[in-house]
Scaffold this motif. Sequence first.
Motif, PDB file in Angstrom:
ATOM      1  N   SER A  48       0.748  -1.122   0.126  1.00  0.00           N
ATOM      2  CA  SER A  48       0.133   0.093  -0.009  1.00  0.00           C
ATOM      3  C   SER A  48       0.888   1.314  -0.087  1.00  0.00           C
ATOM      4  N   ASN A  54      -4.719   3.203   1.857  1.00  0.00           N
ATOM      5  CA  ASN A  54      -5.586   2.311   2.393  1.00  0.00           C
ATOM      6  C   ASN A  54      -6.809   2.209   1.554  1.00  0.00           C
ATOM      7  N   ARG A 249      -6.452   1.654   9.561  1.00  0.00           N
ATOM      8  CA  ARG A 249      -5.459   0.478   9.309  1.00  0.00           C
ATOM      9  C   ARG A 249      -5.402  -0.577  10.229  1.00  0.00           C
ATOM     10  N   GLY A 271      -2.224   7.255   5.072  1.00  0.00           N
ATOM     11  CA  GLY A 271      -3.421   6.912   4.568  1.00  0.00           C
ATOM     12  C   GLY A 271      -4.460   8.003   4.388  1.00  0.00           C
TER      13      GLY A 271
END
Length: 421
Positions: A48, A54, A249, A271
């Motif tokens: 990621s 995310n 997360r 994220g």
Amino acid sequence: MTSSDELHKRRVAAVARGVGSTISSYIAEAGGGTLTDLEGREWIDFASGIAVTNVGNAAPRVVAAVREQVEKFTHTCFMVAPYESYVSVCEQLIELTPGSFEKRAALFNSGAEAVENAVKIARHATGRQAVVVFDHAYHGRTNLTMALTAKNMPYKHRFGPFAPEVYRAPMSYPLRDGGLDGAEAARRAIDVIEKQVGAGNVAAVLIEPIQGEGGFVVPAPGFLPAIAAWTAEAGAVFIADEIQTGFCRTGQWFASSHEGLEPDLITTAKGMGGGLPIAGVVGRAELMDAVHVGGLGGTYGGNPVACAAALAAIETMRELDLAASARHIESILKPALADISDPGIAEVRGRGAMLAIELVKPGTDEPDPVRTAAVSKACHEAGLLTLTCGTYGNVLRFLPPLVISDEDLDRGVAILRAAFR
């Protein structure tokens, strides 16, 4: 079309050698839980972008919001000519972060910048200078954040001198603590702080609720609340570095919530922006507002395009309930990791979609970074993008996008099993 080999030759001639890459392929497009390189090869994404995408790569809401904002204006500098999206992002941070007290927020460009500003705020508000951090910590690559970071190579080596008034305390690391529980590990850390720094000198205690680069270390239950309680008693500021753990997360919007923490300040990035660079500091209004007008800011902080992306990413997280998705990923991935039969696996740990395997030499507790790197390389050769981390370089970490499919998770686990074999 340019090939990865051709592009690599250009890179060698143009890009500084100090900028490394995990894989040698060059990515052409990405979405969901996969990446596609210039040769058309598909990679299952267990990285990621280091816990950034995310909501997935090129998430539809993010793409649409960015396109719309770019057509309106790309920059004015909020400190010169303000705009609504900056205010909206701050409102979202205030709403989503733990803490029932009145809050304020400010926006920046990167995680390291957020940490630097949180330290500035704490020092200004308390009139003190000392900052306490922990073994295995990672907080960034700027001069101050290198001082805050524990690991020398590659982050600090020959880059000194570093910023002063930074002190390090022992972290709760259950695998390597000889059986200390959270309360005992906290007493050990507090004893070091009181003896080496002095409670009255501490401006801030800065900690990752789950350590990132240090090895995805999850402190023993009770450690974080005890450290937070001592910090409050000392009149210092408790700062949670949620740059890697934030925004769903770990199965909560913020990892601090797993133990009911209400940090005085929280740093965010990664994220938050759906892939665009944006960061924030959010926390108690009396701390955030202690800084004089003009004392916080930066030319690009809270850029309107990045703010649009952040608002779209947050909306996506809400709509898809990506905190629940992270818990679902954990329910599939963690048992699958624990089921890998290998004498070198010392521990499987983590929360949500932030999971890791620590490798040691069989029959010992000696870290095995060589085999860790070999397993990760074997994953790459088979089309699974994995990352390593840890103070000793012996941890495989797994950070799939929270929108990854069960099928891609299963395919990734199959590749990982084969890599161990």
